[in-house]
Every structure is written in C-alpha cells, then in structure tokens.
Design a protein around this motif. Sequence first.
Motif, PDB file in Angstrom:
ATOM      1  N   ALA A 138       0.824  -1.216   0.000  1.00 51.22           N
ATOM      2  CA  ALA A 138       0.000   0.000   0.000  1.00 51.22           C
ATOM      3  C   ALA A 138       0.857   1.265   0.000  1.00 51.22           C
ATOM      4  N   GLY A 139       2.005   1.219  -0.698  1.00 46.60           N
ATOM      5  CA  GLY A 139       2.864   2.386  -0.780  1.00 46.60           C
ATOM      6  C   GLY A 139       3.687   2.647   0.461  1.00 46.60           C
ATOM      7  N   ILE A 140       3.679   1.706   1.406  1.00 41.85           N
ATOM      8  CA  ILE A 140       4.427   1.858   2.649  1.00 41.85           C
ATOM      9  C   ILE A 140       5.545   0.819   2.664  1.00 41.85           C
ATOM     10  N   THR A 141       6.789   1.268   2.822  1.00 39.90           N
ATOM     11  CA  THR A 141       7.926   0.361   2.943  1.00 39.90           C
ATOM     12  C   THR A 141       8.261   0.200   4.419  1.00 39.90           C
ATOM     13  N   ILE A 142       8.272  -1.053   4.866  1.00 33.69           N
ATOM     14  CA  ILE A 142       8.467  -1.364   6.283  1.00 33.69           C
ATOM     15  C   ILE A 142       9.858  -1.964   6.458  1.00 33.69           C
ATOM     16  N   ASP A 143      10.660  -1.335   7.320  1.00 38.99           N
ATOM     17  CA  ASP A 143      12.046  -1.749   7.529  1.00 38.99           C
ATOM     18  C   ASP A 143      12.206  -2.346   8.927  1.00 38.99           C
ATOM     19  N   PRO A 144      12.248  -3.695   9.043  1.00 36.86           N
ATOM     20  CA  PRO A 144      12.336  -4.341  10.359  1.00 36.86           C
ATOM     21  C   PRO A 144      13.637  -4.071  11.107  1.00 36.86           C
ATOM     22  N   GLU A 145      14.705  -3.754  10.390  1.00 41.94           N
ATOM     23  CA  GLU A 145      15.980  -3.513  11.068  1.00 41.94           C
ATOM     24  C   GLU A 145      15.973  -2.189  11.823  1.00 41.94           C
ATOM     25  N   ARG A 146      15.253  -1.221  11.295  1.00 42.21           N
ATOM     26  CA  ARG A 146      15.255   0.115  11.900  1.00 42.21           C
ATOM     27  C   ARG A 146      13.943   0.461  12.588  1.00 42.21           C
ATOM     28  N   LEU A 147      12.954  -0.420  12.513  1.00 43.45           N
ATOM     29  CA  LEU A 147      11.620  -0.162  13.073  1.00 43.45           C
ATOM     30  C   LEU A 147      11.039   1.128  12.502  1.00 43.45           C
ATOM     31  N   THR A 148      11.238   1.317  11.175  1.00 43.81           N
ATOM     32  CA  THR A 148      10.736   2.526  10.526  1.00 43.81           C
ATOM     33  C   THR A 148       9.859   2.154   9.339  1.00 43.81           C
ATOM     34  N   ILE A 149       9.043   3.120   8.931  1.00 42.58           N
ATOM     35  CA  ILE A 149       8.280   2.988   7.700  1.00 42.58           C
ATOM     36  C   ILE A 149       8.603   4.191   6.815  1.00 42.58           C
ATOM     37  N   VAL A 150       8.559   3.972   5.506  1.00 42.11           N
ATOM     38  CA  VAL A 150       8.791   5.055   4.553  1.00 42.11           C
ATOM     39  C   VAL A 150       7.557   5.178   3.680  1.00 42.11           C
ATOM     40  N   ARG A 151       6.982   6.372   3.653  1.00 43.52           N
ATOM     41  CA  ARG A 151       5.777   6.620   2.859  1.00 43.52           C
ATOM     42  C   ARG A 151       5.881   7.998   2.232  1.00 43.52           C
ATOM     43  N   ASP A 152       5.723   8.065   0.918  1.00 46.52           N
ATOM     44  CA  ASP A 152       5.839   9.334   0.191  1.00 46.52           C
ATOM     45  C   ASP A 152       7.171  10.014   0.479  1.00 46.52           C
ATOM     46  N   GLY A 153       8.223   9.200   0.621  1.00 46.26           N
ATOM     47  CA  GLY A 153       9.558   9.735   0.845  1.00 46.26           C
ATOM     48  C   GLY A 153       9.845  10.146   2.272  1.00 46.26           C
ATOM     49  N   GLU A 154       8.869  10.008   3.160  1.00 45.47           N
ATOM     50  CA  GLU A 154       9.045  10.420   4.551  1.00 45.47           C
ATOM     51  C   GLU A 154       9.241   9.189   5.441  1.00 45.47           C
ATOM     52  N   THR A 155      10.298   9.226   6.256  1.00 44.68           N
ATOM     53  CA  THR A 155      10.613   8.119   7.155  1.00 44.68           C
ATOM     54  C   THR A 155      10.051   8.396   8.547  1.00 44.68           C
ATOM     55  N   THR A 156       9.364   7.399   9.115  1.00 51.65           N
ATOM     56  CA  THR A 156       8.757   7.537  10.442  1.00 51.65           C
ATOM     57  C   THR A 156       9.137   6.337  11.293  1.00 51.65           C
ATOM     58  N   SER A 157       9.573   6.591  12.528  1.00 48.81           N
ATOM     59  CA  SER A 157       9.859   5.519  13.476  1.00 48.81           C
ATOM     60  C   SER A 157       8.573   5.147  14.216  1.00 48.81           C
ATOM     61  N   LEU A 158       8.399   3.855  14.482  1.00 43.83           N
ATOM     62  CA  LEU A 158       7.225   3.380  15.212  1.00 43.83           C
ATOM     63  C   LEU A 158       7.657   2.682  16.487  1.00 43.83           C
ATOM     64  N   PRO A 159       6.849   2.775  17.556  1.00 42.87           N
ATOM     65  CA  PRO A 159       7.108   1.977  18.748  1.00 42.87           C
ATOM     66  C   PRO A 159       7.068   0.488  18.385  1.00 42.87           C
TER      67      PRO A 159
END
Length: 233
Positions: A138-159
């Motif tokens: 759904a346009g969201i890249t999920i990075d398990p190593e960094r616990l981050t998601i990338v959407r529309d070029g913006e990186t966000t950390s999640l708990p």
Amino acid sequence: MSEAHILIVEDEESYRDTLKYLLSREGFTVSTADTGTRGVEVFEREGADLVLLDLMLPGMSGTEVFRTIRERSDVPIIMVTAKDEQVDKIIGLELGADDYVTKPYSGRELVARVRSVLRRSAAAYDALSDEPERVTVAGITIDPERLTIVRDGETTSLPPKEFGLLLLLAQNAGRVLPRQMIIDRVWGADYYGDTKTLDVHIKRLRARIEANPHKPQLIQTVRGVGYTLEPPA
C-alpha cells in the motif's frame, strides 16, 4: 533480564520503598518517583525497560503519566492501584497497559508479573529482529531492522508493538488474522492481559498511516474475528 531498569511511580512511601527493595533484591536496577510529574522527568532523563505506575497519583494522574510516556515510547507499563473496581481495570487496560495489579499484592506475584511482561517485550523485539527483509505494501515500505516505515519519501519511526502489528499485517496482506493469533505473535503466547490493548494499538497505528483514521481504508476490522490489511485496489 535481571539487569533490566524498572521505574516505579508511586506516591505512597511504604509501597515505593517495598517495591524498590523487592526488585533490587531480584537484580533489577530501580529508579523511583513520588509524583506523576517527577515520574515523567525521570523517564525522560533515564529511560526504563518497564514502568510500574500507580493510577492514583496527586497532581498529574497516572492516566496522564501513561499517555505522556506512550507519546514517547512503547515501554511496557504495569498499572498499580489501591482500587479493585471494574472501572479502574477498564481504564488501565483500555489505555493499552501491559498488565494491571491491585493493592494489596504479594511481592512474589508482582515480581513474577514484571518478569513475564519483560519476557513478552523481549520476545516481541526478537521476533522483529528475525525479519530482516523489507516489506512494501500500500505504498508503505516497512524496515524491520530500523523499526521505521517510509511513505511518500518520509521516514517515520514506530514503537515496537505498533511496528510489530503493521509488519504482521503487511506480511499477511489480504488475509484476515484472528485477534488471538495477532496477540500471540506480537505480545507473546503467555500474555494474559485484556485483549482490548490490541484495539488500542490498532487505533494508534491507524492514526499514523490512514488518511482518515475514523474511516480506515487500509487496516480493516473484521467483526468477531480480527483484523486485515487490505491494499488499495
């Protein structure tokens, strides 16, 4: 686990000192605070691996402390209160607390609960670490190593728990996952708290990734069963 750092936020000196003694004797590093405001200050300054939080605090309430910490961290929180009324249990668990203990409690039981919550938290983190590959849905890249998601070029950390939920749903996109399966995978099979905490975390996750969290398009509720992540057609 024995070196874990526990923060006790408790206004009653007798309980606070007893808890510090019990947990220190078990090998934990312990910090204490006698008010909600000081509890937040200590957490921001020192951090913690788990918080024991009294619900009934003078000034800044336990509920306010909980929400403030949750805005900054997904650290496990065990709510503690002298009241044994159903309404207090509902308040504590609907906030997304990892466990709930009422006074008076036995020291042995409390230590066992602390260890159990820490075990579940560690297992959830390890499960995420075992999934090194990125997932895009759904346009969201999920990075398990960094616990981050990338959407529309913006990186966000999640708990960690919100990240674990999103990763699990994304890995099973289009499939309906039963509530108990989600809890077992994200919280651990020995989790014995209220299942409402799952709904609280789903609500937080929707607020982060949905265009309109009140009308979610990605994370769908399947009434009576569980949740599914439905990529846009």
